[in-house]
Write an enzyme that holds these catalytic residues in place. Structure first.
Site, PDB file in Angstrom:
ATOM      1  N   SER A   1       0.852  -1.186   0.000  1.00  0.00           N
ATOM      2  CA  SER A   1       0.000   0.000   0.000  1.00  0.00           C
ATOM      3  C   SER A   1       0.887   1.235   0.000  1.00  0.00           C
ATOM      4  O   SER A   1       2.067   1.170   0.372  1.00  0.00           O
ATOM      5  CB  SER A   1      -0.879   0.001   1.257  1.00  0.00           C
TER       6      SER A   1
ATOM      7  N   TYR B   1      -2.561  -1.563  10.149  1.00  0.00           N
ATOM      8  CA  TYR B   1      -2.509  -1.667   8.686  1.00  0.00           C
ATOM      9  C   TYR B   1      -1.157  -1.186   8.168  1.00  0.00           C
ATOM     10  O   TYR B   1      -0.496  -1.868   7.378  1.00  0.00           O
ATOM     11  CB  TYR B   1      -3.637  -0.833   8.082  1.00  0.00           C
TER      12      TYR B   1
END
Length: 266
Positions: A139, A152
């Site tokens: 990401s 995350y």
């Protein structure tokens, strides 16, 4: 022309979003795909729509035995494993002060331990095949810190590092390992935590729009193909330019453009 003819790919999180787009594109490019997910009904539907070039297998990416079943399916149905796309993941937004140990660890297990188990599971089949390509979907949150994404962000930074370690260890077998770092992509997972603008506009990035699953799938297909044969250990952002830096305010953009025009004329 980009082709995946003769290649068999395992794609996790393939029932929807980026994983679904990747599976459909891989099949269109001549590849065979094993779709793995915990969402059985949509996963089976996508595989059925793709046709004979696809199989669906239920997989919890944190289950080591489950991984072996996916690899066995790829080998028995299509003769081997050439590509692994570690796409499955979860996203949770929470300040660190409010994050529980249980949720932090769960995020790490799915987003980081899952790909680790996948790499271990396909290694033998790829070595036997003389090589392969592993693509880890990280990401933009694995390239820069983003508030409220403790679990995350930590998992995606970890996956970025795991990618480089695996690339160094597996290169001797002809196995390439790269990471892809999407920005804001219009997928069901993102929509569950943030409303996407109907216009698709995103003024905070250079390209001015929200990304689409196919924007990621095209890059992943390239990394899976022989067109990227000398590319390993790389990290590639597909984020519309968000990791390049913040966009200046509109007025500043206009002033910069005017100054550039004046300089060009002068």
């Amino acid at each position: 022309m980009l082709t995946l003819e003769g290649k068999t790919a395992i794609i996790t999180g393939a029932a929807r979003g980026q994983g679904e787009a990747e599976a459909r594109l891989f099949a269109r490019l001549g590849g065979r795909v094993v779709l793995a997910d915990v969402l059985d009904e949509p996963g089976k539907r996508v595989a059925d729509e793709i046709g004979e070039a696809a199989r669906y297998v239920h997989l919890d990416v944190t289950d080591e035995e489950g991984w072996q079943a996916v690899v066995d399916t790829a080998v028995s149905a299509f003769g081997g494993v050439d590509v692994l796309i570690n796409n499955a993941g979860v996203f949770r937004s929470m300040p660190l002060a409010d994050e529980s140990v249980e949720n932090f660890e769960r995020t790490l297990r799915i987003n980081l331990v899952g790909p680790f188990l996948g790499i271990k599971a396909v290694r033998e089949a790829m070595v036997a095949a003389g090589g392969g390509s592993i693509v880890n979907i990280s990401s933009v949150g694995g390239l820069t810190g983003i508030p409220r994404t403790g679990g995350y962000g930590a998992s995606k930074w970890g996956l970025r590092g795991l990618t480089k370690i695996a690339a160094l260890e597996l290169g001797q077998y002809g196995i390439r390992v790269n990471s892809v770092h999407p920005g804001v992509i219009d997928t069901p997972m993102v929509a569950e935590v943030a409303a996407m603008p109907e216009s698709g506009a995103h003024p905070g990035v250079a390209l001015g729009r929200v990304g689409l699953p196919n924007d990621v799938a095209g890059l992943v297909a390239f990394l899976a193909s022989d067109a990227s044969a000398y590319l390993t250990g790389a990290e590639i952002a597909v984020d519309g330019g968000s990791s390049a830096g913040p966009m200046p305010p509109a007025a500043a953009q206009g002033e910069a453009a005017a100054q550039g025009e004046a300089a060009a004329v002068g």
